[in-house]
Scaffold this motif. Structure first.
Motif, PDB file in Angstrom:
ATOM      1  N   GLU A 159       0.822  -1.214   0.000  1.00  0.00           N
ATOM      2  CA  GLU A 159       0.000   0.000   0.000  1.00  0.00           C
ATOM      3  C   GLU A 159       0.858   1.267   0.000  1.00  0.00           C
ATOM      4  O   GLU A 159       0.527   2.243  -0.656  1.00  0.00           O
ATOM      5  CB  GLU A 159      -0.940   0.012   1.210  1.00  0.00           C
ATOM      6  CG  GLU A 159      -2.073  -0.967   1.131  1.00  0.00           C
ATOM      7  CD  GLU A 159      -3.117  -0.584   0.082  1.00  0.00           C
ATOM      8  OE1 GLU A 159      -3.397   0.615  -0.088  1.00  0.00           O
ATOM      9  OE2 GLU A 159      -3.629  -1.501  -0.581  1.00  0.00           O
ATOM     10  N   LEU A 160       1.940   1.252   0.753  1.00  0.00           N
ATOM     11  CA  LEU A 160       2.813   2.425   0.820  1.00  0.00           C
ATOM     12  C   LEU A 160       3.630   2.618  -0.452  1.00  0.00           C
ATOM     13  O   LEU A 160       4.028   3.735  -0.767  1.00  0.00           O
ATOM     14  CB  LEU A 160       3.730   2.344   2.040  1.00  0.00           C
ATOM     15  CG  LEU A 160       3.032   2.491   3.385  1.00  0.00           C
ATOM     16  CD1 LEU A 160       4.009   2.216   4.523  1.00  0.00           C
ATOM     17  CD2 LEU A 160       2.420   3.878   3.524  1.00  0.00           C
ATOM     18  N   GLY A 161       3.918   1.537  -1.138  1.00  0.00           N
ATOM     19  CA  GLY A 161       4.584   1.629  -2.429  1.00  0.00           C
ATOM     20  C   GLY A 161       6.097   1.780  -2.362  1.00  0.00           C
ATOM     21  O   GLY A 161       6.720   1.651  -1.307  1.00  0.00           O
ATOM     22  N   THR A 162       6.672   2.085  -3.504  1.00  0.00           N
ATOM     23  CA  THR A 162       8.122   2.099  -3.677  1.00  0.00           C
ATOM     24  C   THR A 162       8.777   3.421  -3.292  1.00  0.00           C
ATOM     25  O   THR A 162       9.982   3.569  -3.439  1.00  0.00           O
ATOM     26  CB  THR A 162       8.479   1.760  -5.133  1.00  0.00           C
ATOM     27  OG1 THR A 162       7.864   2.741  -5.981  1.00  0.00           O
ATOM     28  CG2 THR A 162       8.007   0.367  -5.514  1.00  0.00           C
ATOM     29  N   GLY A 163       8.017   4.358  -2.798  1.00  0.00           N
ATOM     30  CA  GLY A 163       8.583   5.643  -2.404  1.00  0.00           C
ATOM     31  C   GLY A 163       9.354   5.596  -1.102  1.00  0.00           C
ATOM     32  O   GLY A 163       9.971   6.588  -0.704  1.00  0.00           O
ATOM     33  N   PHE A 164       9.326   4.454  -0.422  1.00  0.00           N
ATOM     34  CA  PHE A 164      10.042   4.278   0.837  1.00  0.00           C
ATOM     35  C   PHE A 164      10.994   3.096   0.704  1.00  0.00           C
ATOM     36  O   PHE A 164      10.798   2.220  -0.136  1.00  0.00           O
ATOM     37  CB  PHE A 164       9.076   3.977   1.989  1.00  0.00           C
ATOM     38  CG  PHE A 164       8.133   5.100   2.300  1.00  0.00           C
ATOM     39  CD1 PHE A 164       8.505   6.122   3.162  1.00  0.00           C
ATOM     40  CD2 PHE A 164       6.868   5.135   1.725  1.00  0.00           C
ATOM     41  CE1 PHE A 164       7.635   7.164   3.444  1.00  0.00           C
ATOM     42  CE2 PHE A 164       5.986   6.169   2.002  1.00  0.00           C
ATOM     43  CZ  PHE A 164       6.377   7.186   2.863  1.00  0.00           C
ATOM     44  N   ARG A 165      11.991   3.067   1.539  1.00  0.00           N
ATOM     45  CA  ARG A 165      12.880   1.911   1.649  1.00  0.00           C
ATOM     46  C   ARG A 165      12.386   1.106   2.847  1.00  0.00           C
ATOM     47  O   ARG A 165      12.542   1.506   3.994  1.00  0.00           O
ATOM     48  CB  ARG A 165      14.318   2.376   1.879  1.00  0.00           C
ATOM     49  CG  ARG A 165      15.280   1.228   2.050  1.00  0.00           C
ATOM     50  CD  ARG A 165      16.686   1.730   2.291  1.00  0.00           C
ATOM     51  NE  ARG A 165      17.558   0.622   2.625  1.00  0.00           N
ATOM     52  CZ  ARG A 165      18.795   0.774   3.033  1.00  0.00           C
ATOM     53  NH1 ARG A 165      19.316   1.971   3.155  1.00  0.00           N
ATOM     54  NH2 ARG A 165      19.517  -0.289   3.316  1.00  0.00           N
TER      55      ARG A 165
END
Length: 181
Positions: free
Chosen positions: A67-73
């Protein structure tokens, strides 16, 4: 790829984390007398480390990460003797859990992170953040509103008695990796 392949810095003026890109990494991180199964999605986004509920595994975070996606590590790991790969240890204390969070971040080369904790992981996260305010970018605590040190000796004895009475049920839980063996 080795387990310590990145370093990070942050810019307080922009509030953004900047660092080297690292690809997805899954492996074992040696910690004290054990090794923990870790998954790191890599990437240049803000590092987020997820701390599980007491008998949960890192797999519980899959939907949240999707849900949070690839914008975070995203960095997840199995606590001592949890899951199918993390090894047994002589120390399952609360303090060991706090040290493990620190060791995982160090092994993955993360200086500062958002720390997300659920249930027991929320208590560990709160204590880790309290001890490391300069390394904590943010803190998300879900369903962990109990202090870890509320257990007195009488409560410890009741818990031991209960687990002894449940010993027959622990066999399938050990086999599936839900509880330490």
């Amino acid at each position: 790829m080795n387990s310590s392949s990145t370093s990070s810095t942050d810019s307080r003026s922009t509030g953004k984390w900047t660092g080297k890109w690292t690809g997805k990494w899954t492996g074992m991180v040696p910690v004290e007398d054990t090794a923990l199964a870790v998954t790191d999605t890599g990437g240049t986004g803000i590092p987020v480390v997820y701390l599980n509920g007491q008998f949960a595994t890192q797999g519980y975070w899959r939907r949240t990460i999707a849900e949070l996606g690839t914008g975070f590590r995203h960095i997840t790991y199995d606590e001592r003797a949890r899951g199918k790969k993390s090894l047994r240890s002589a120390d399952y204390s609360f303090e060991a859990a706090v040290r493990d969070a620190d060791a995982i971040l160090a092994a993955r080369g993360v200086e500062r992170a958002v720390v997300v904790g659920w249930s027991y992981g929320a208590v560990v996260a709160a204590h880790w953040a309290d001890r490391n305010p300069g390394r904590t970018l943010g803190l998300v605590l879900a369903d962990g509103a109990f202090p870890y040190d509320w257990i007195d000796e009488a409560m410890k004895q009741r818990i031991r008695k209960m687990f002894k009475q449940m010993s027959w049920f622990m066999v399938p839980m050990r086999i599936t990796g839900i509880t330490p063996g």
